[in-house]
Design a protein around this motif. Structure first.
Motif, mmCIF file in Angstrom:
data_model
loop_
_atom_site.group_PDB
_atom_site.id
_atom_site.type_symbol
_atom_site.label_atom_id
_atom_site.label_comp_id
_atom_site.label_asym_id
_atom_site.label_seq_id
_atom_site.Cartn_x
_atom_site.Cartn_y
_atom_site.Cartn_z
ATOM 1 N N LYS A 40 -4.931 -11.668 8.488
ATOM 2 C CA LYS A 40 -5.008 -11.136 7.223
ATOM 3 C C LYS A 40 -3.435 -11.027 6.729
ATOM 4 O O LYS A 40 -3.440 -11.135 5.553
ATOM 5 C CB LYS A 40 -5.690 -10.005 7.467
ATOM 6 C CG LYS A 40 -5.932 -9.220 6.212
ATOM 7 C CD LYS A 40 -6.652 -9.762 5.147
ATOM 8 C CE LYS A 40 -7.043 -8.719 4.042
ATOM 9 N NZ LYS A 40 -8.264 -9.502 3.223
ATOM 10 N N ALA A 41 -2.830 -10.663 7.616
ATOM 11 C CA ALA A 41 -1.279 -10.434 7.056
ATOM 12 C C ALA A 41 -0.772 -11.974 6.534
ATOM 13 O O ALA A 41 -0.205 -12.072 5.410
ATOM 14 C CB ALA A 41 -0.245 -10.279 8.177
ATOM 15 N N PHE A 42 -1.281 -13.213 7.220
ATOM 16 C CA PHE A 42 -0.976 -14.337 6.570
ATOM 17 C C PHE A 42 -1.624 -14.634 5.213
ATOM 18 O O PHE A 42 -1.169 -15.098 4.208
ATOM 19 C CB PHE A 42 -1.278 -15.503 7.499
ATOM 20 C CG PHE A 42 -0.849 -16.831 7.074
ATOM 21 C CD1 PHE A 42 0.376 -17.556 7.121
ATOM 22 C CD2 PHE A 42 -1.781 -17.699 6.446
ATOM 23 C CE1 PHE A 42 0.540 -18.751 6.604
ATOM 24 C CE2 PHE A 42 -1.683 -19.024 6.048
ATOM 25 C CZ PHE A 42 -0.411 -19.694 6.099
ATOM 26 N N ASP A 43 -2.940 -14.107 5.181
ATOM 27 C CA ASP A 43 -3.764 -14.405 3.886
ATOM 28 C C ASP A 43 -3.059 -13.653 2.772
ATOM 29 O O ASP A 43 -3.052 -14.016 1.732
ATOM 30 C CB ASP A 43 -5.142 -14.055 4.017
ATOM 31 C CG ASP A 43 -5.802 -14.823 4.900
ATOM 32 O OD1 ASP A 43 -5.212 -15.912 5.249
ATOM 33 O OD2 ASP A 43 -6.865 -14.469 5.538
ATOM 34 N N LEU A 44 -2.640 -12.261 3.053
ATOM 35 C CA LEU A 44 -1.944 -11.468 2.125
ATOM 36 C C LEU A 44 -0.525 -12.063 1.784
ATOM 37 O O LEU A 44 0.067 -11.430 0.921
ATOM 38 C CB LEU A 44 -1.705 -10.106 2.768
ATOM 39 C CG LEU A 44 -3.251 -9.559 2.668
ATOM 40 C CD1 LEU A 44 -3.067 -7.972 3.510
ATOM 41 C CD2 LEU A 44 -3.955 -9.266 1.483
ATOM 42 N N GLY A 45 -0.091 -12.876 2.385
ATOM 43 C CA GLY A 45 1.366 -13.658 2.074
ATOM 44 C C GLY A 45 2.463 -13.368 2.871
ATOM 45 O O GLY A 45 3.484 -13.697 2.758
ATOM 46 N N VAL A 46 2.227 -12.474 4.106
ATOM 47 C CA VAL A 46 3.355 -12.300 4.987
ATOM 48 C C VAL A 46 3.633 -13.851 5.829
ATOM 49 O O VAL A 46 2.900 -14.508 6.107
ATOM 50 C CB VAL A 46 2.809 -11.714 6.065
ATOM 51 C CG1 VAL A 46 4.042 -11.387 7.423
ATOM 52 C CG2 VAL A 46 2.560 -9.901 5.653
ATOM 53 N N ARG A 47 4.902 -13.922 5.803
ATOM 54 C CA ARG A 47 5.345 -15.264 6.609
ATOM 55 C C ARG A 47 6.357 -14.943 7.273
ATOM 56 O O ARG A 47 6.879 -15.848 8.147
ATOM 57 C CB ARG A 47 6.016 -16.172 5.391
ATOM 58 C CG ARG A 47 5.080 -16.590 4.285
ATOM 59 C CD ARG A 47 3.998 -17.682 5.057
ATOM 60 N NE ARG A 47 3.006 -18.110 4.177
ATOM 61 C CZ ARG A 47 1.885 -17.597 3.903
ATOM 62 N NH1 ARG A 47 1.600 -16.420 4.255
ATOM 63 N NH2 ARG A 47 1.156 -18.056 2.936
#
Length: 329
Positions: A40-47
């Motif tokens: 979910k973090a990746f989907d929300l833009g966390v890189r």
């Protein structure tokens, strides 16, 4: 989300500290739940994902490595060495041969051929910082790591290390209630073009208003041994917490968002990495990047919560002796 530079990478300003998915705050979530949060973090833009050999004594690197495998090349992966678990005991060991072995173990657990940013989790004071950084510089030459970081070091130690090899980032606790970085290392990072990564940016949950009874902490929660969560310090710190909550309401944001927005306002080389086991909290934290605070609000926050209004040291005496960060008189 706005971006900031770390090493040679541009990443969204708020990253994810992965520690509490495996370590430190009581019973961690199961693998399925933790993996869902990482996705979910990746989907929300966390890189920018931050882990360490210490967290769960390798379990967190294994978790993160498996979870991010589908999008490994799209993320900036950070991990740490020199503080690990040996036969169930936390050990600080910065000898070059230990760092080399730990790195190879980390690469296996993370299922990758390189780590973008690799920190000395703690400076082993029995080993010259130049020797430890020298070992990591050879790992850069070998292509196993992209950049070198340091954690919980002073400005003087940073400068010694930087003379051996450029230091891409310093990671230290930094929040409204922990201002040690402002003594010297924050400015040293600015001068050396080193990013500053702020861990525990919401004061281990205190600045969210969620910690109301430290006696309710799980048996293995590290906050049980931290003076600020013990009396008389805990009650003393609660005295200004209501005013902080009122400021958050005035700004139409959560207390966590106000904490993170304040950090982002400090300078453009500061990158907070809040951690959470809750997707709702993850979403709330990331939304802080869209908040701009006025100079008036920042001034009120600085006056309300600082090294003179916060009661208690951040670490117990034994842990304090292990770090190199400057301390206020």
């Amino acid at each position: 989300m706005q971006t900031r530079r770390i090493g040679n990478a541009e990443v969204p300003a708020i990253g994810l500290g992965c520690m509490n998915l495996s370590h430190a705050y009581g019973t961690p979530p199961d693998t399925e739940t933790a993996t869902a949060l990482l996705h979910k973090a990746f989907d929300l833009g966390v890189r920018h994902f931050d882990t360490a050999a210490l967290y769960g004594f390798g379990a967190n690197e294994t978790l993160v490595g498996e979870a991010i495998k589908p999008f490994r090349q799209q993320v900036h992966l950070a991990s740490k060495c020199a503080m690990t678990g040996v036969e169930g005991v936390r050990v600080i060991d910065g000898r070059p041969e230990t760092l080399t072995r730990t790195l190879d173990e980390a690469l296996t657990r993370l299922q990758t051929d390189h780590i973008d940013l690799y920190y000395l989790h703690r400076w082993d004071k029995n080993v010259p910082i130049e020797d430890s950084v020298g070992a990591l510089s050879r790992a850069v030459e070998d292509g196993k790591i992209g950049a070198i970081g340091l954690s919980e070091v002073s400005a003087a130690t940073l400068r010694k290390a930087h003379a051996v090899h450029p230091i891409a980032a310093v990671q230290t606790e930094y929040s409204l209630w922990t201002r040690n970085a402002e003594i010297a290392v924050l400015q040293a990072c600015k001068e050396l073009d080193t990013s500053f990564v702020a861990f525990s940016p919401v004061a281990r949950g205190f600045l969210t208003g969620a910690v109301t009874d430290p006696a309710a902490f799980a048996a293995k929660d590290i906050r049980r041994n931290m003076p600020r969560f013990q009396e008389p310090h805990f009650s003393s710190n609660q005295r200004w917490l209501n005013e902080f909550a009122d400021l958050a309401k005035t700004e139409n944001c959560s207390m966590a968002q106000l904490s993170l927005a304040w950090l982002l306002s400090r300078d453009d080389h500061v990158l907070p990495i809040p951690g959470t086991t809750s997707i709702a909290h993850l979403e709330d934290n990331l939304a802080a990047a869209e908040i701009t605070l006025s100079a008036e609000v920042i001034g009120k926050l600085d006056e309300l919560i600082n090294q003179t209004t916060v009661s208690g040291p951040r670490y117990p005496e034994a842990t304090q002796a292990e770090i190199d960060t400057e301390e206020f008189a």
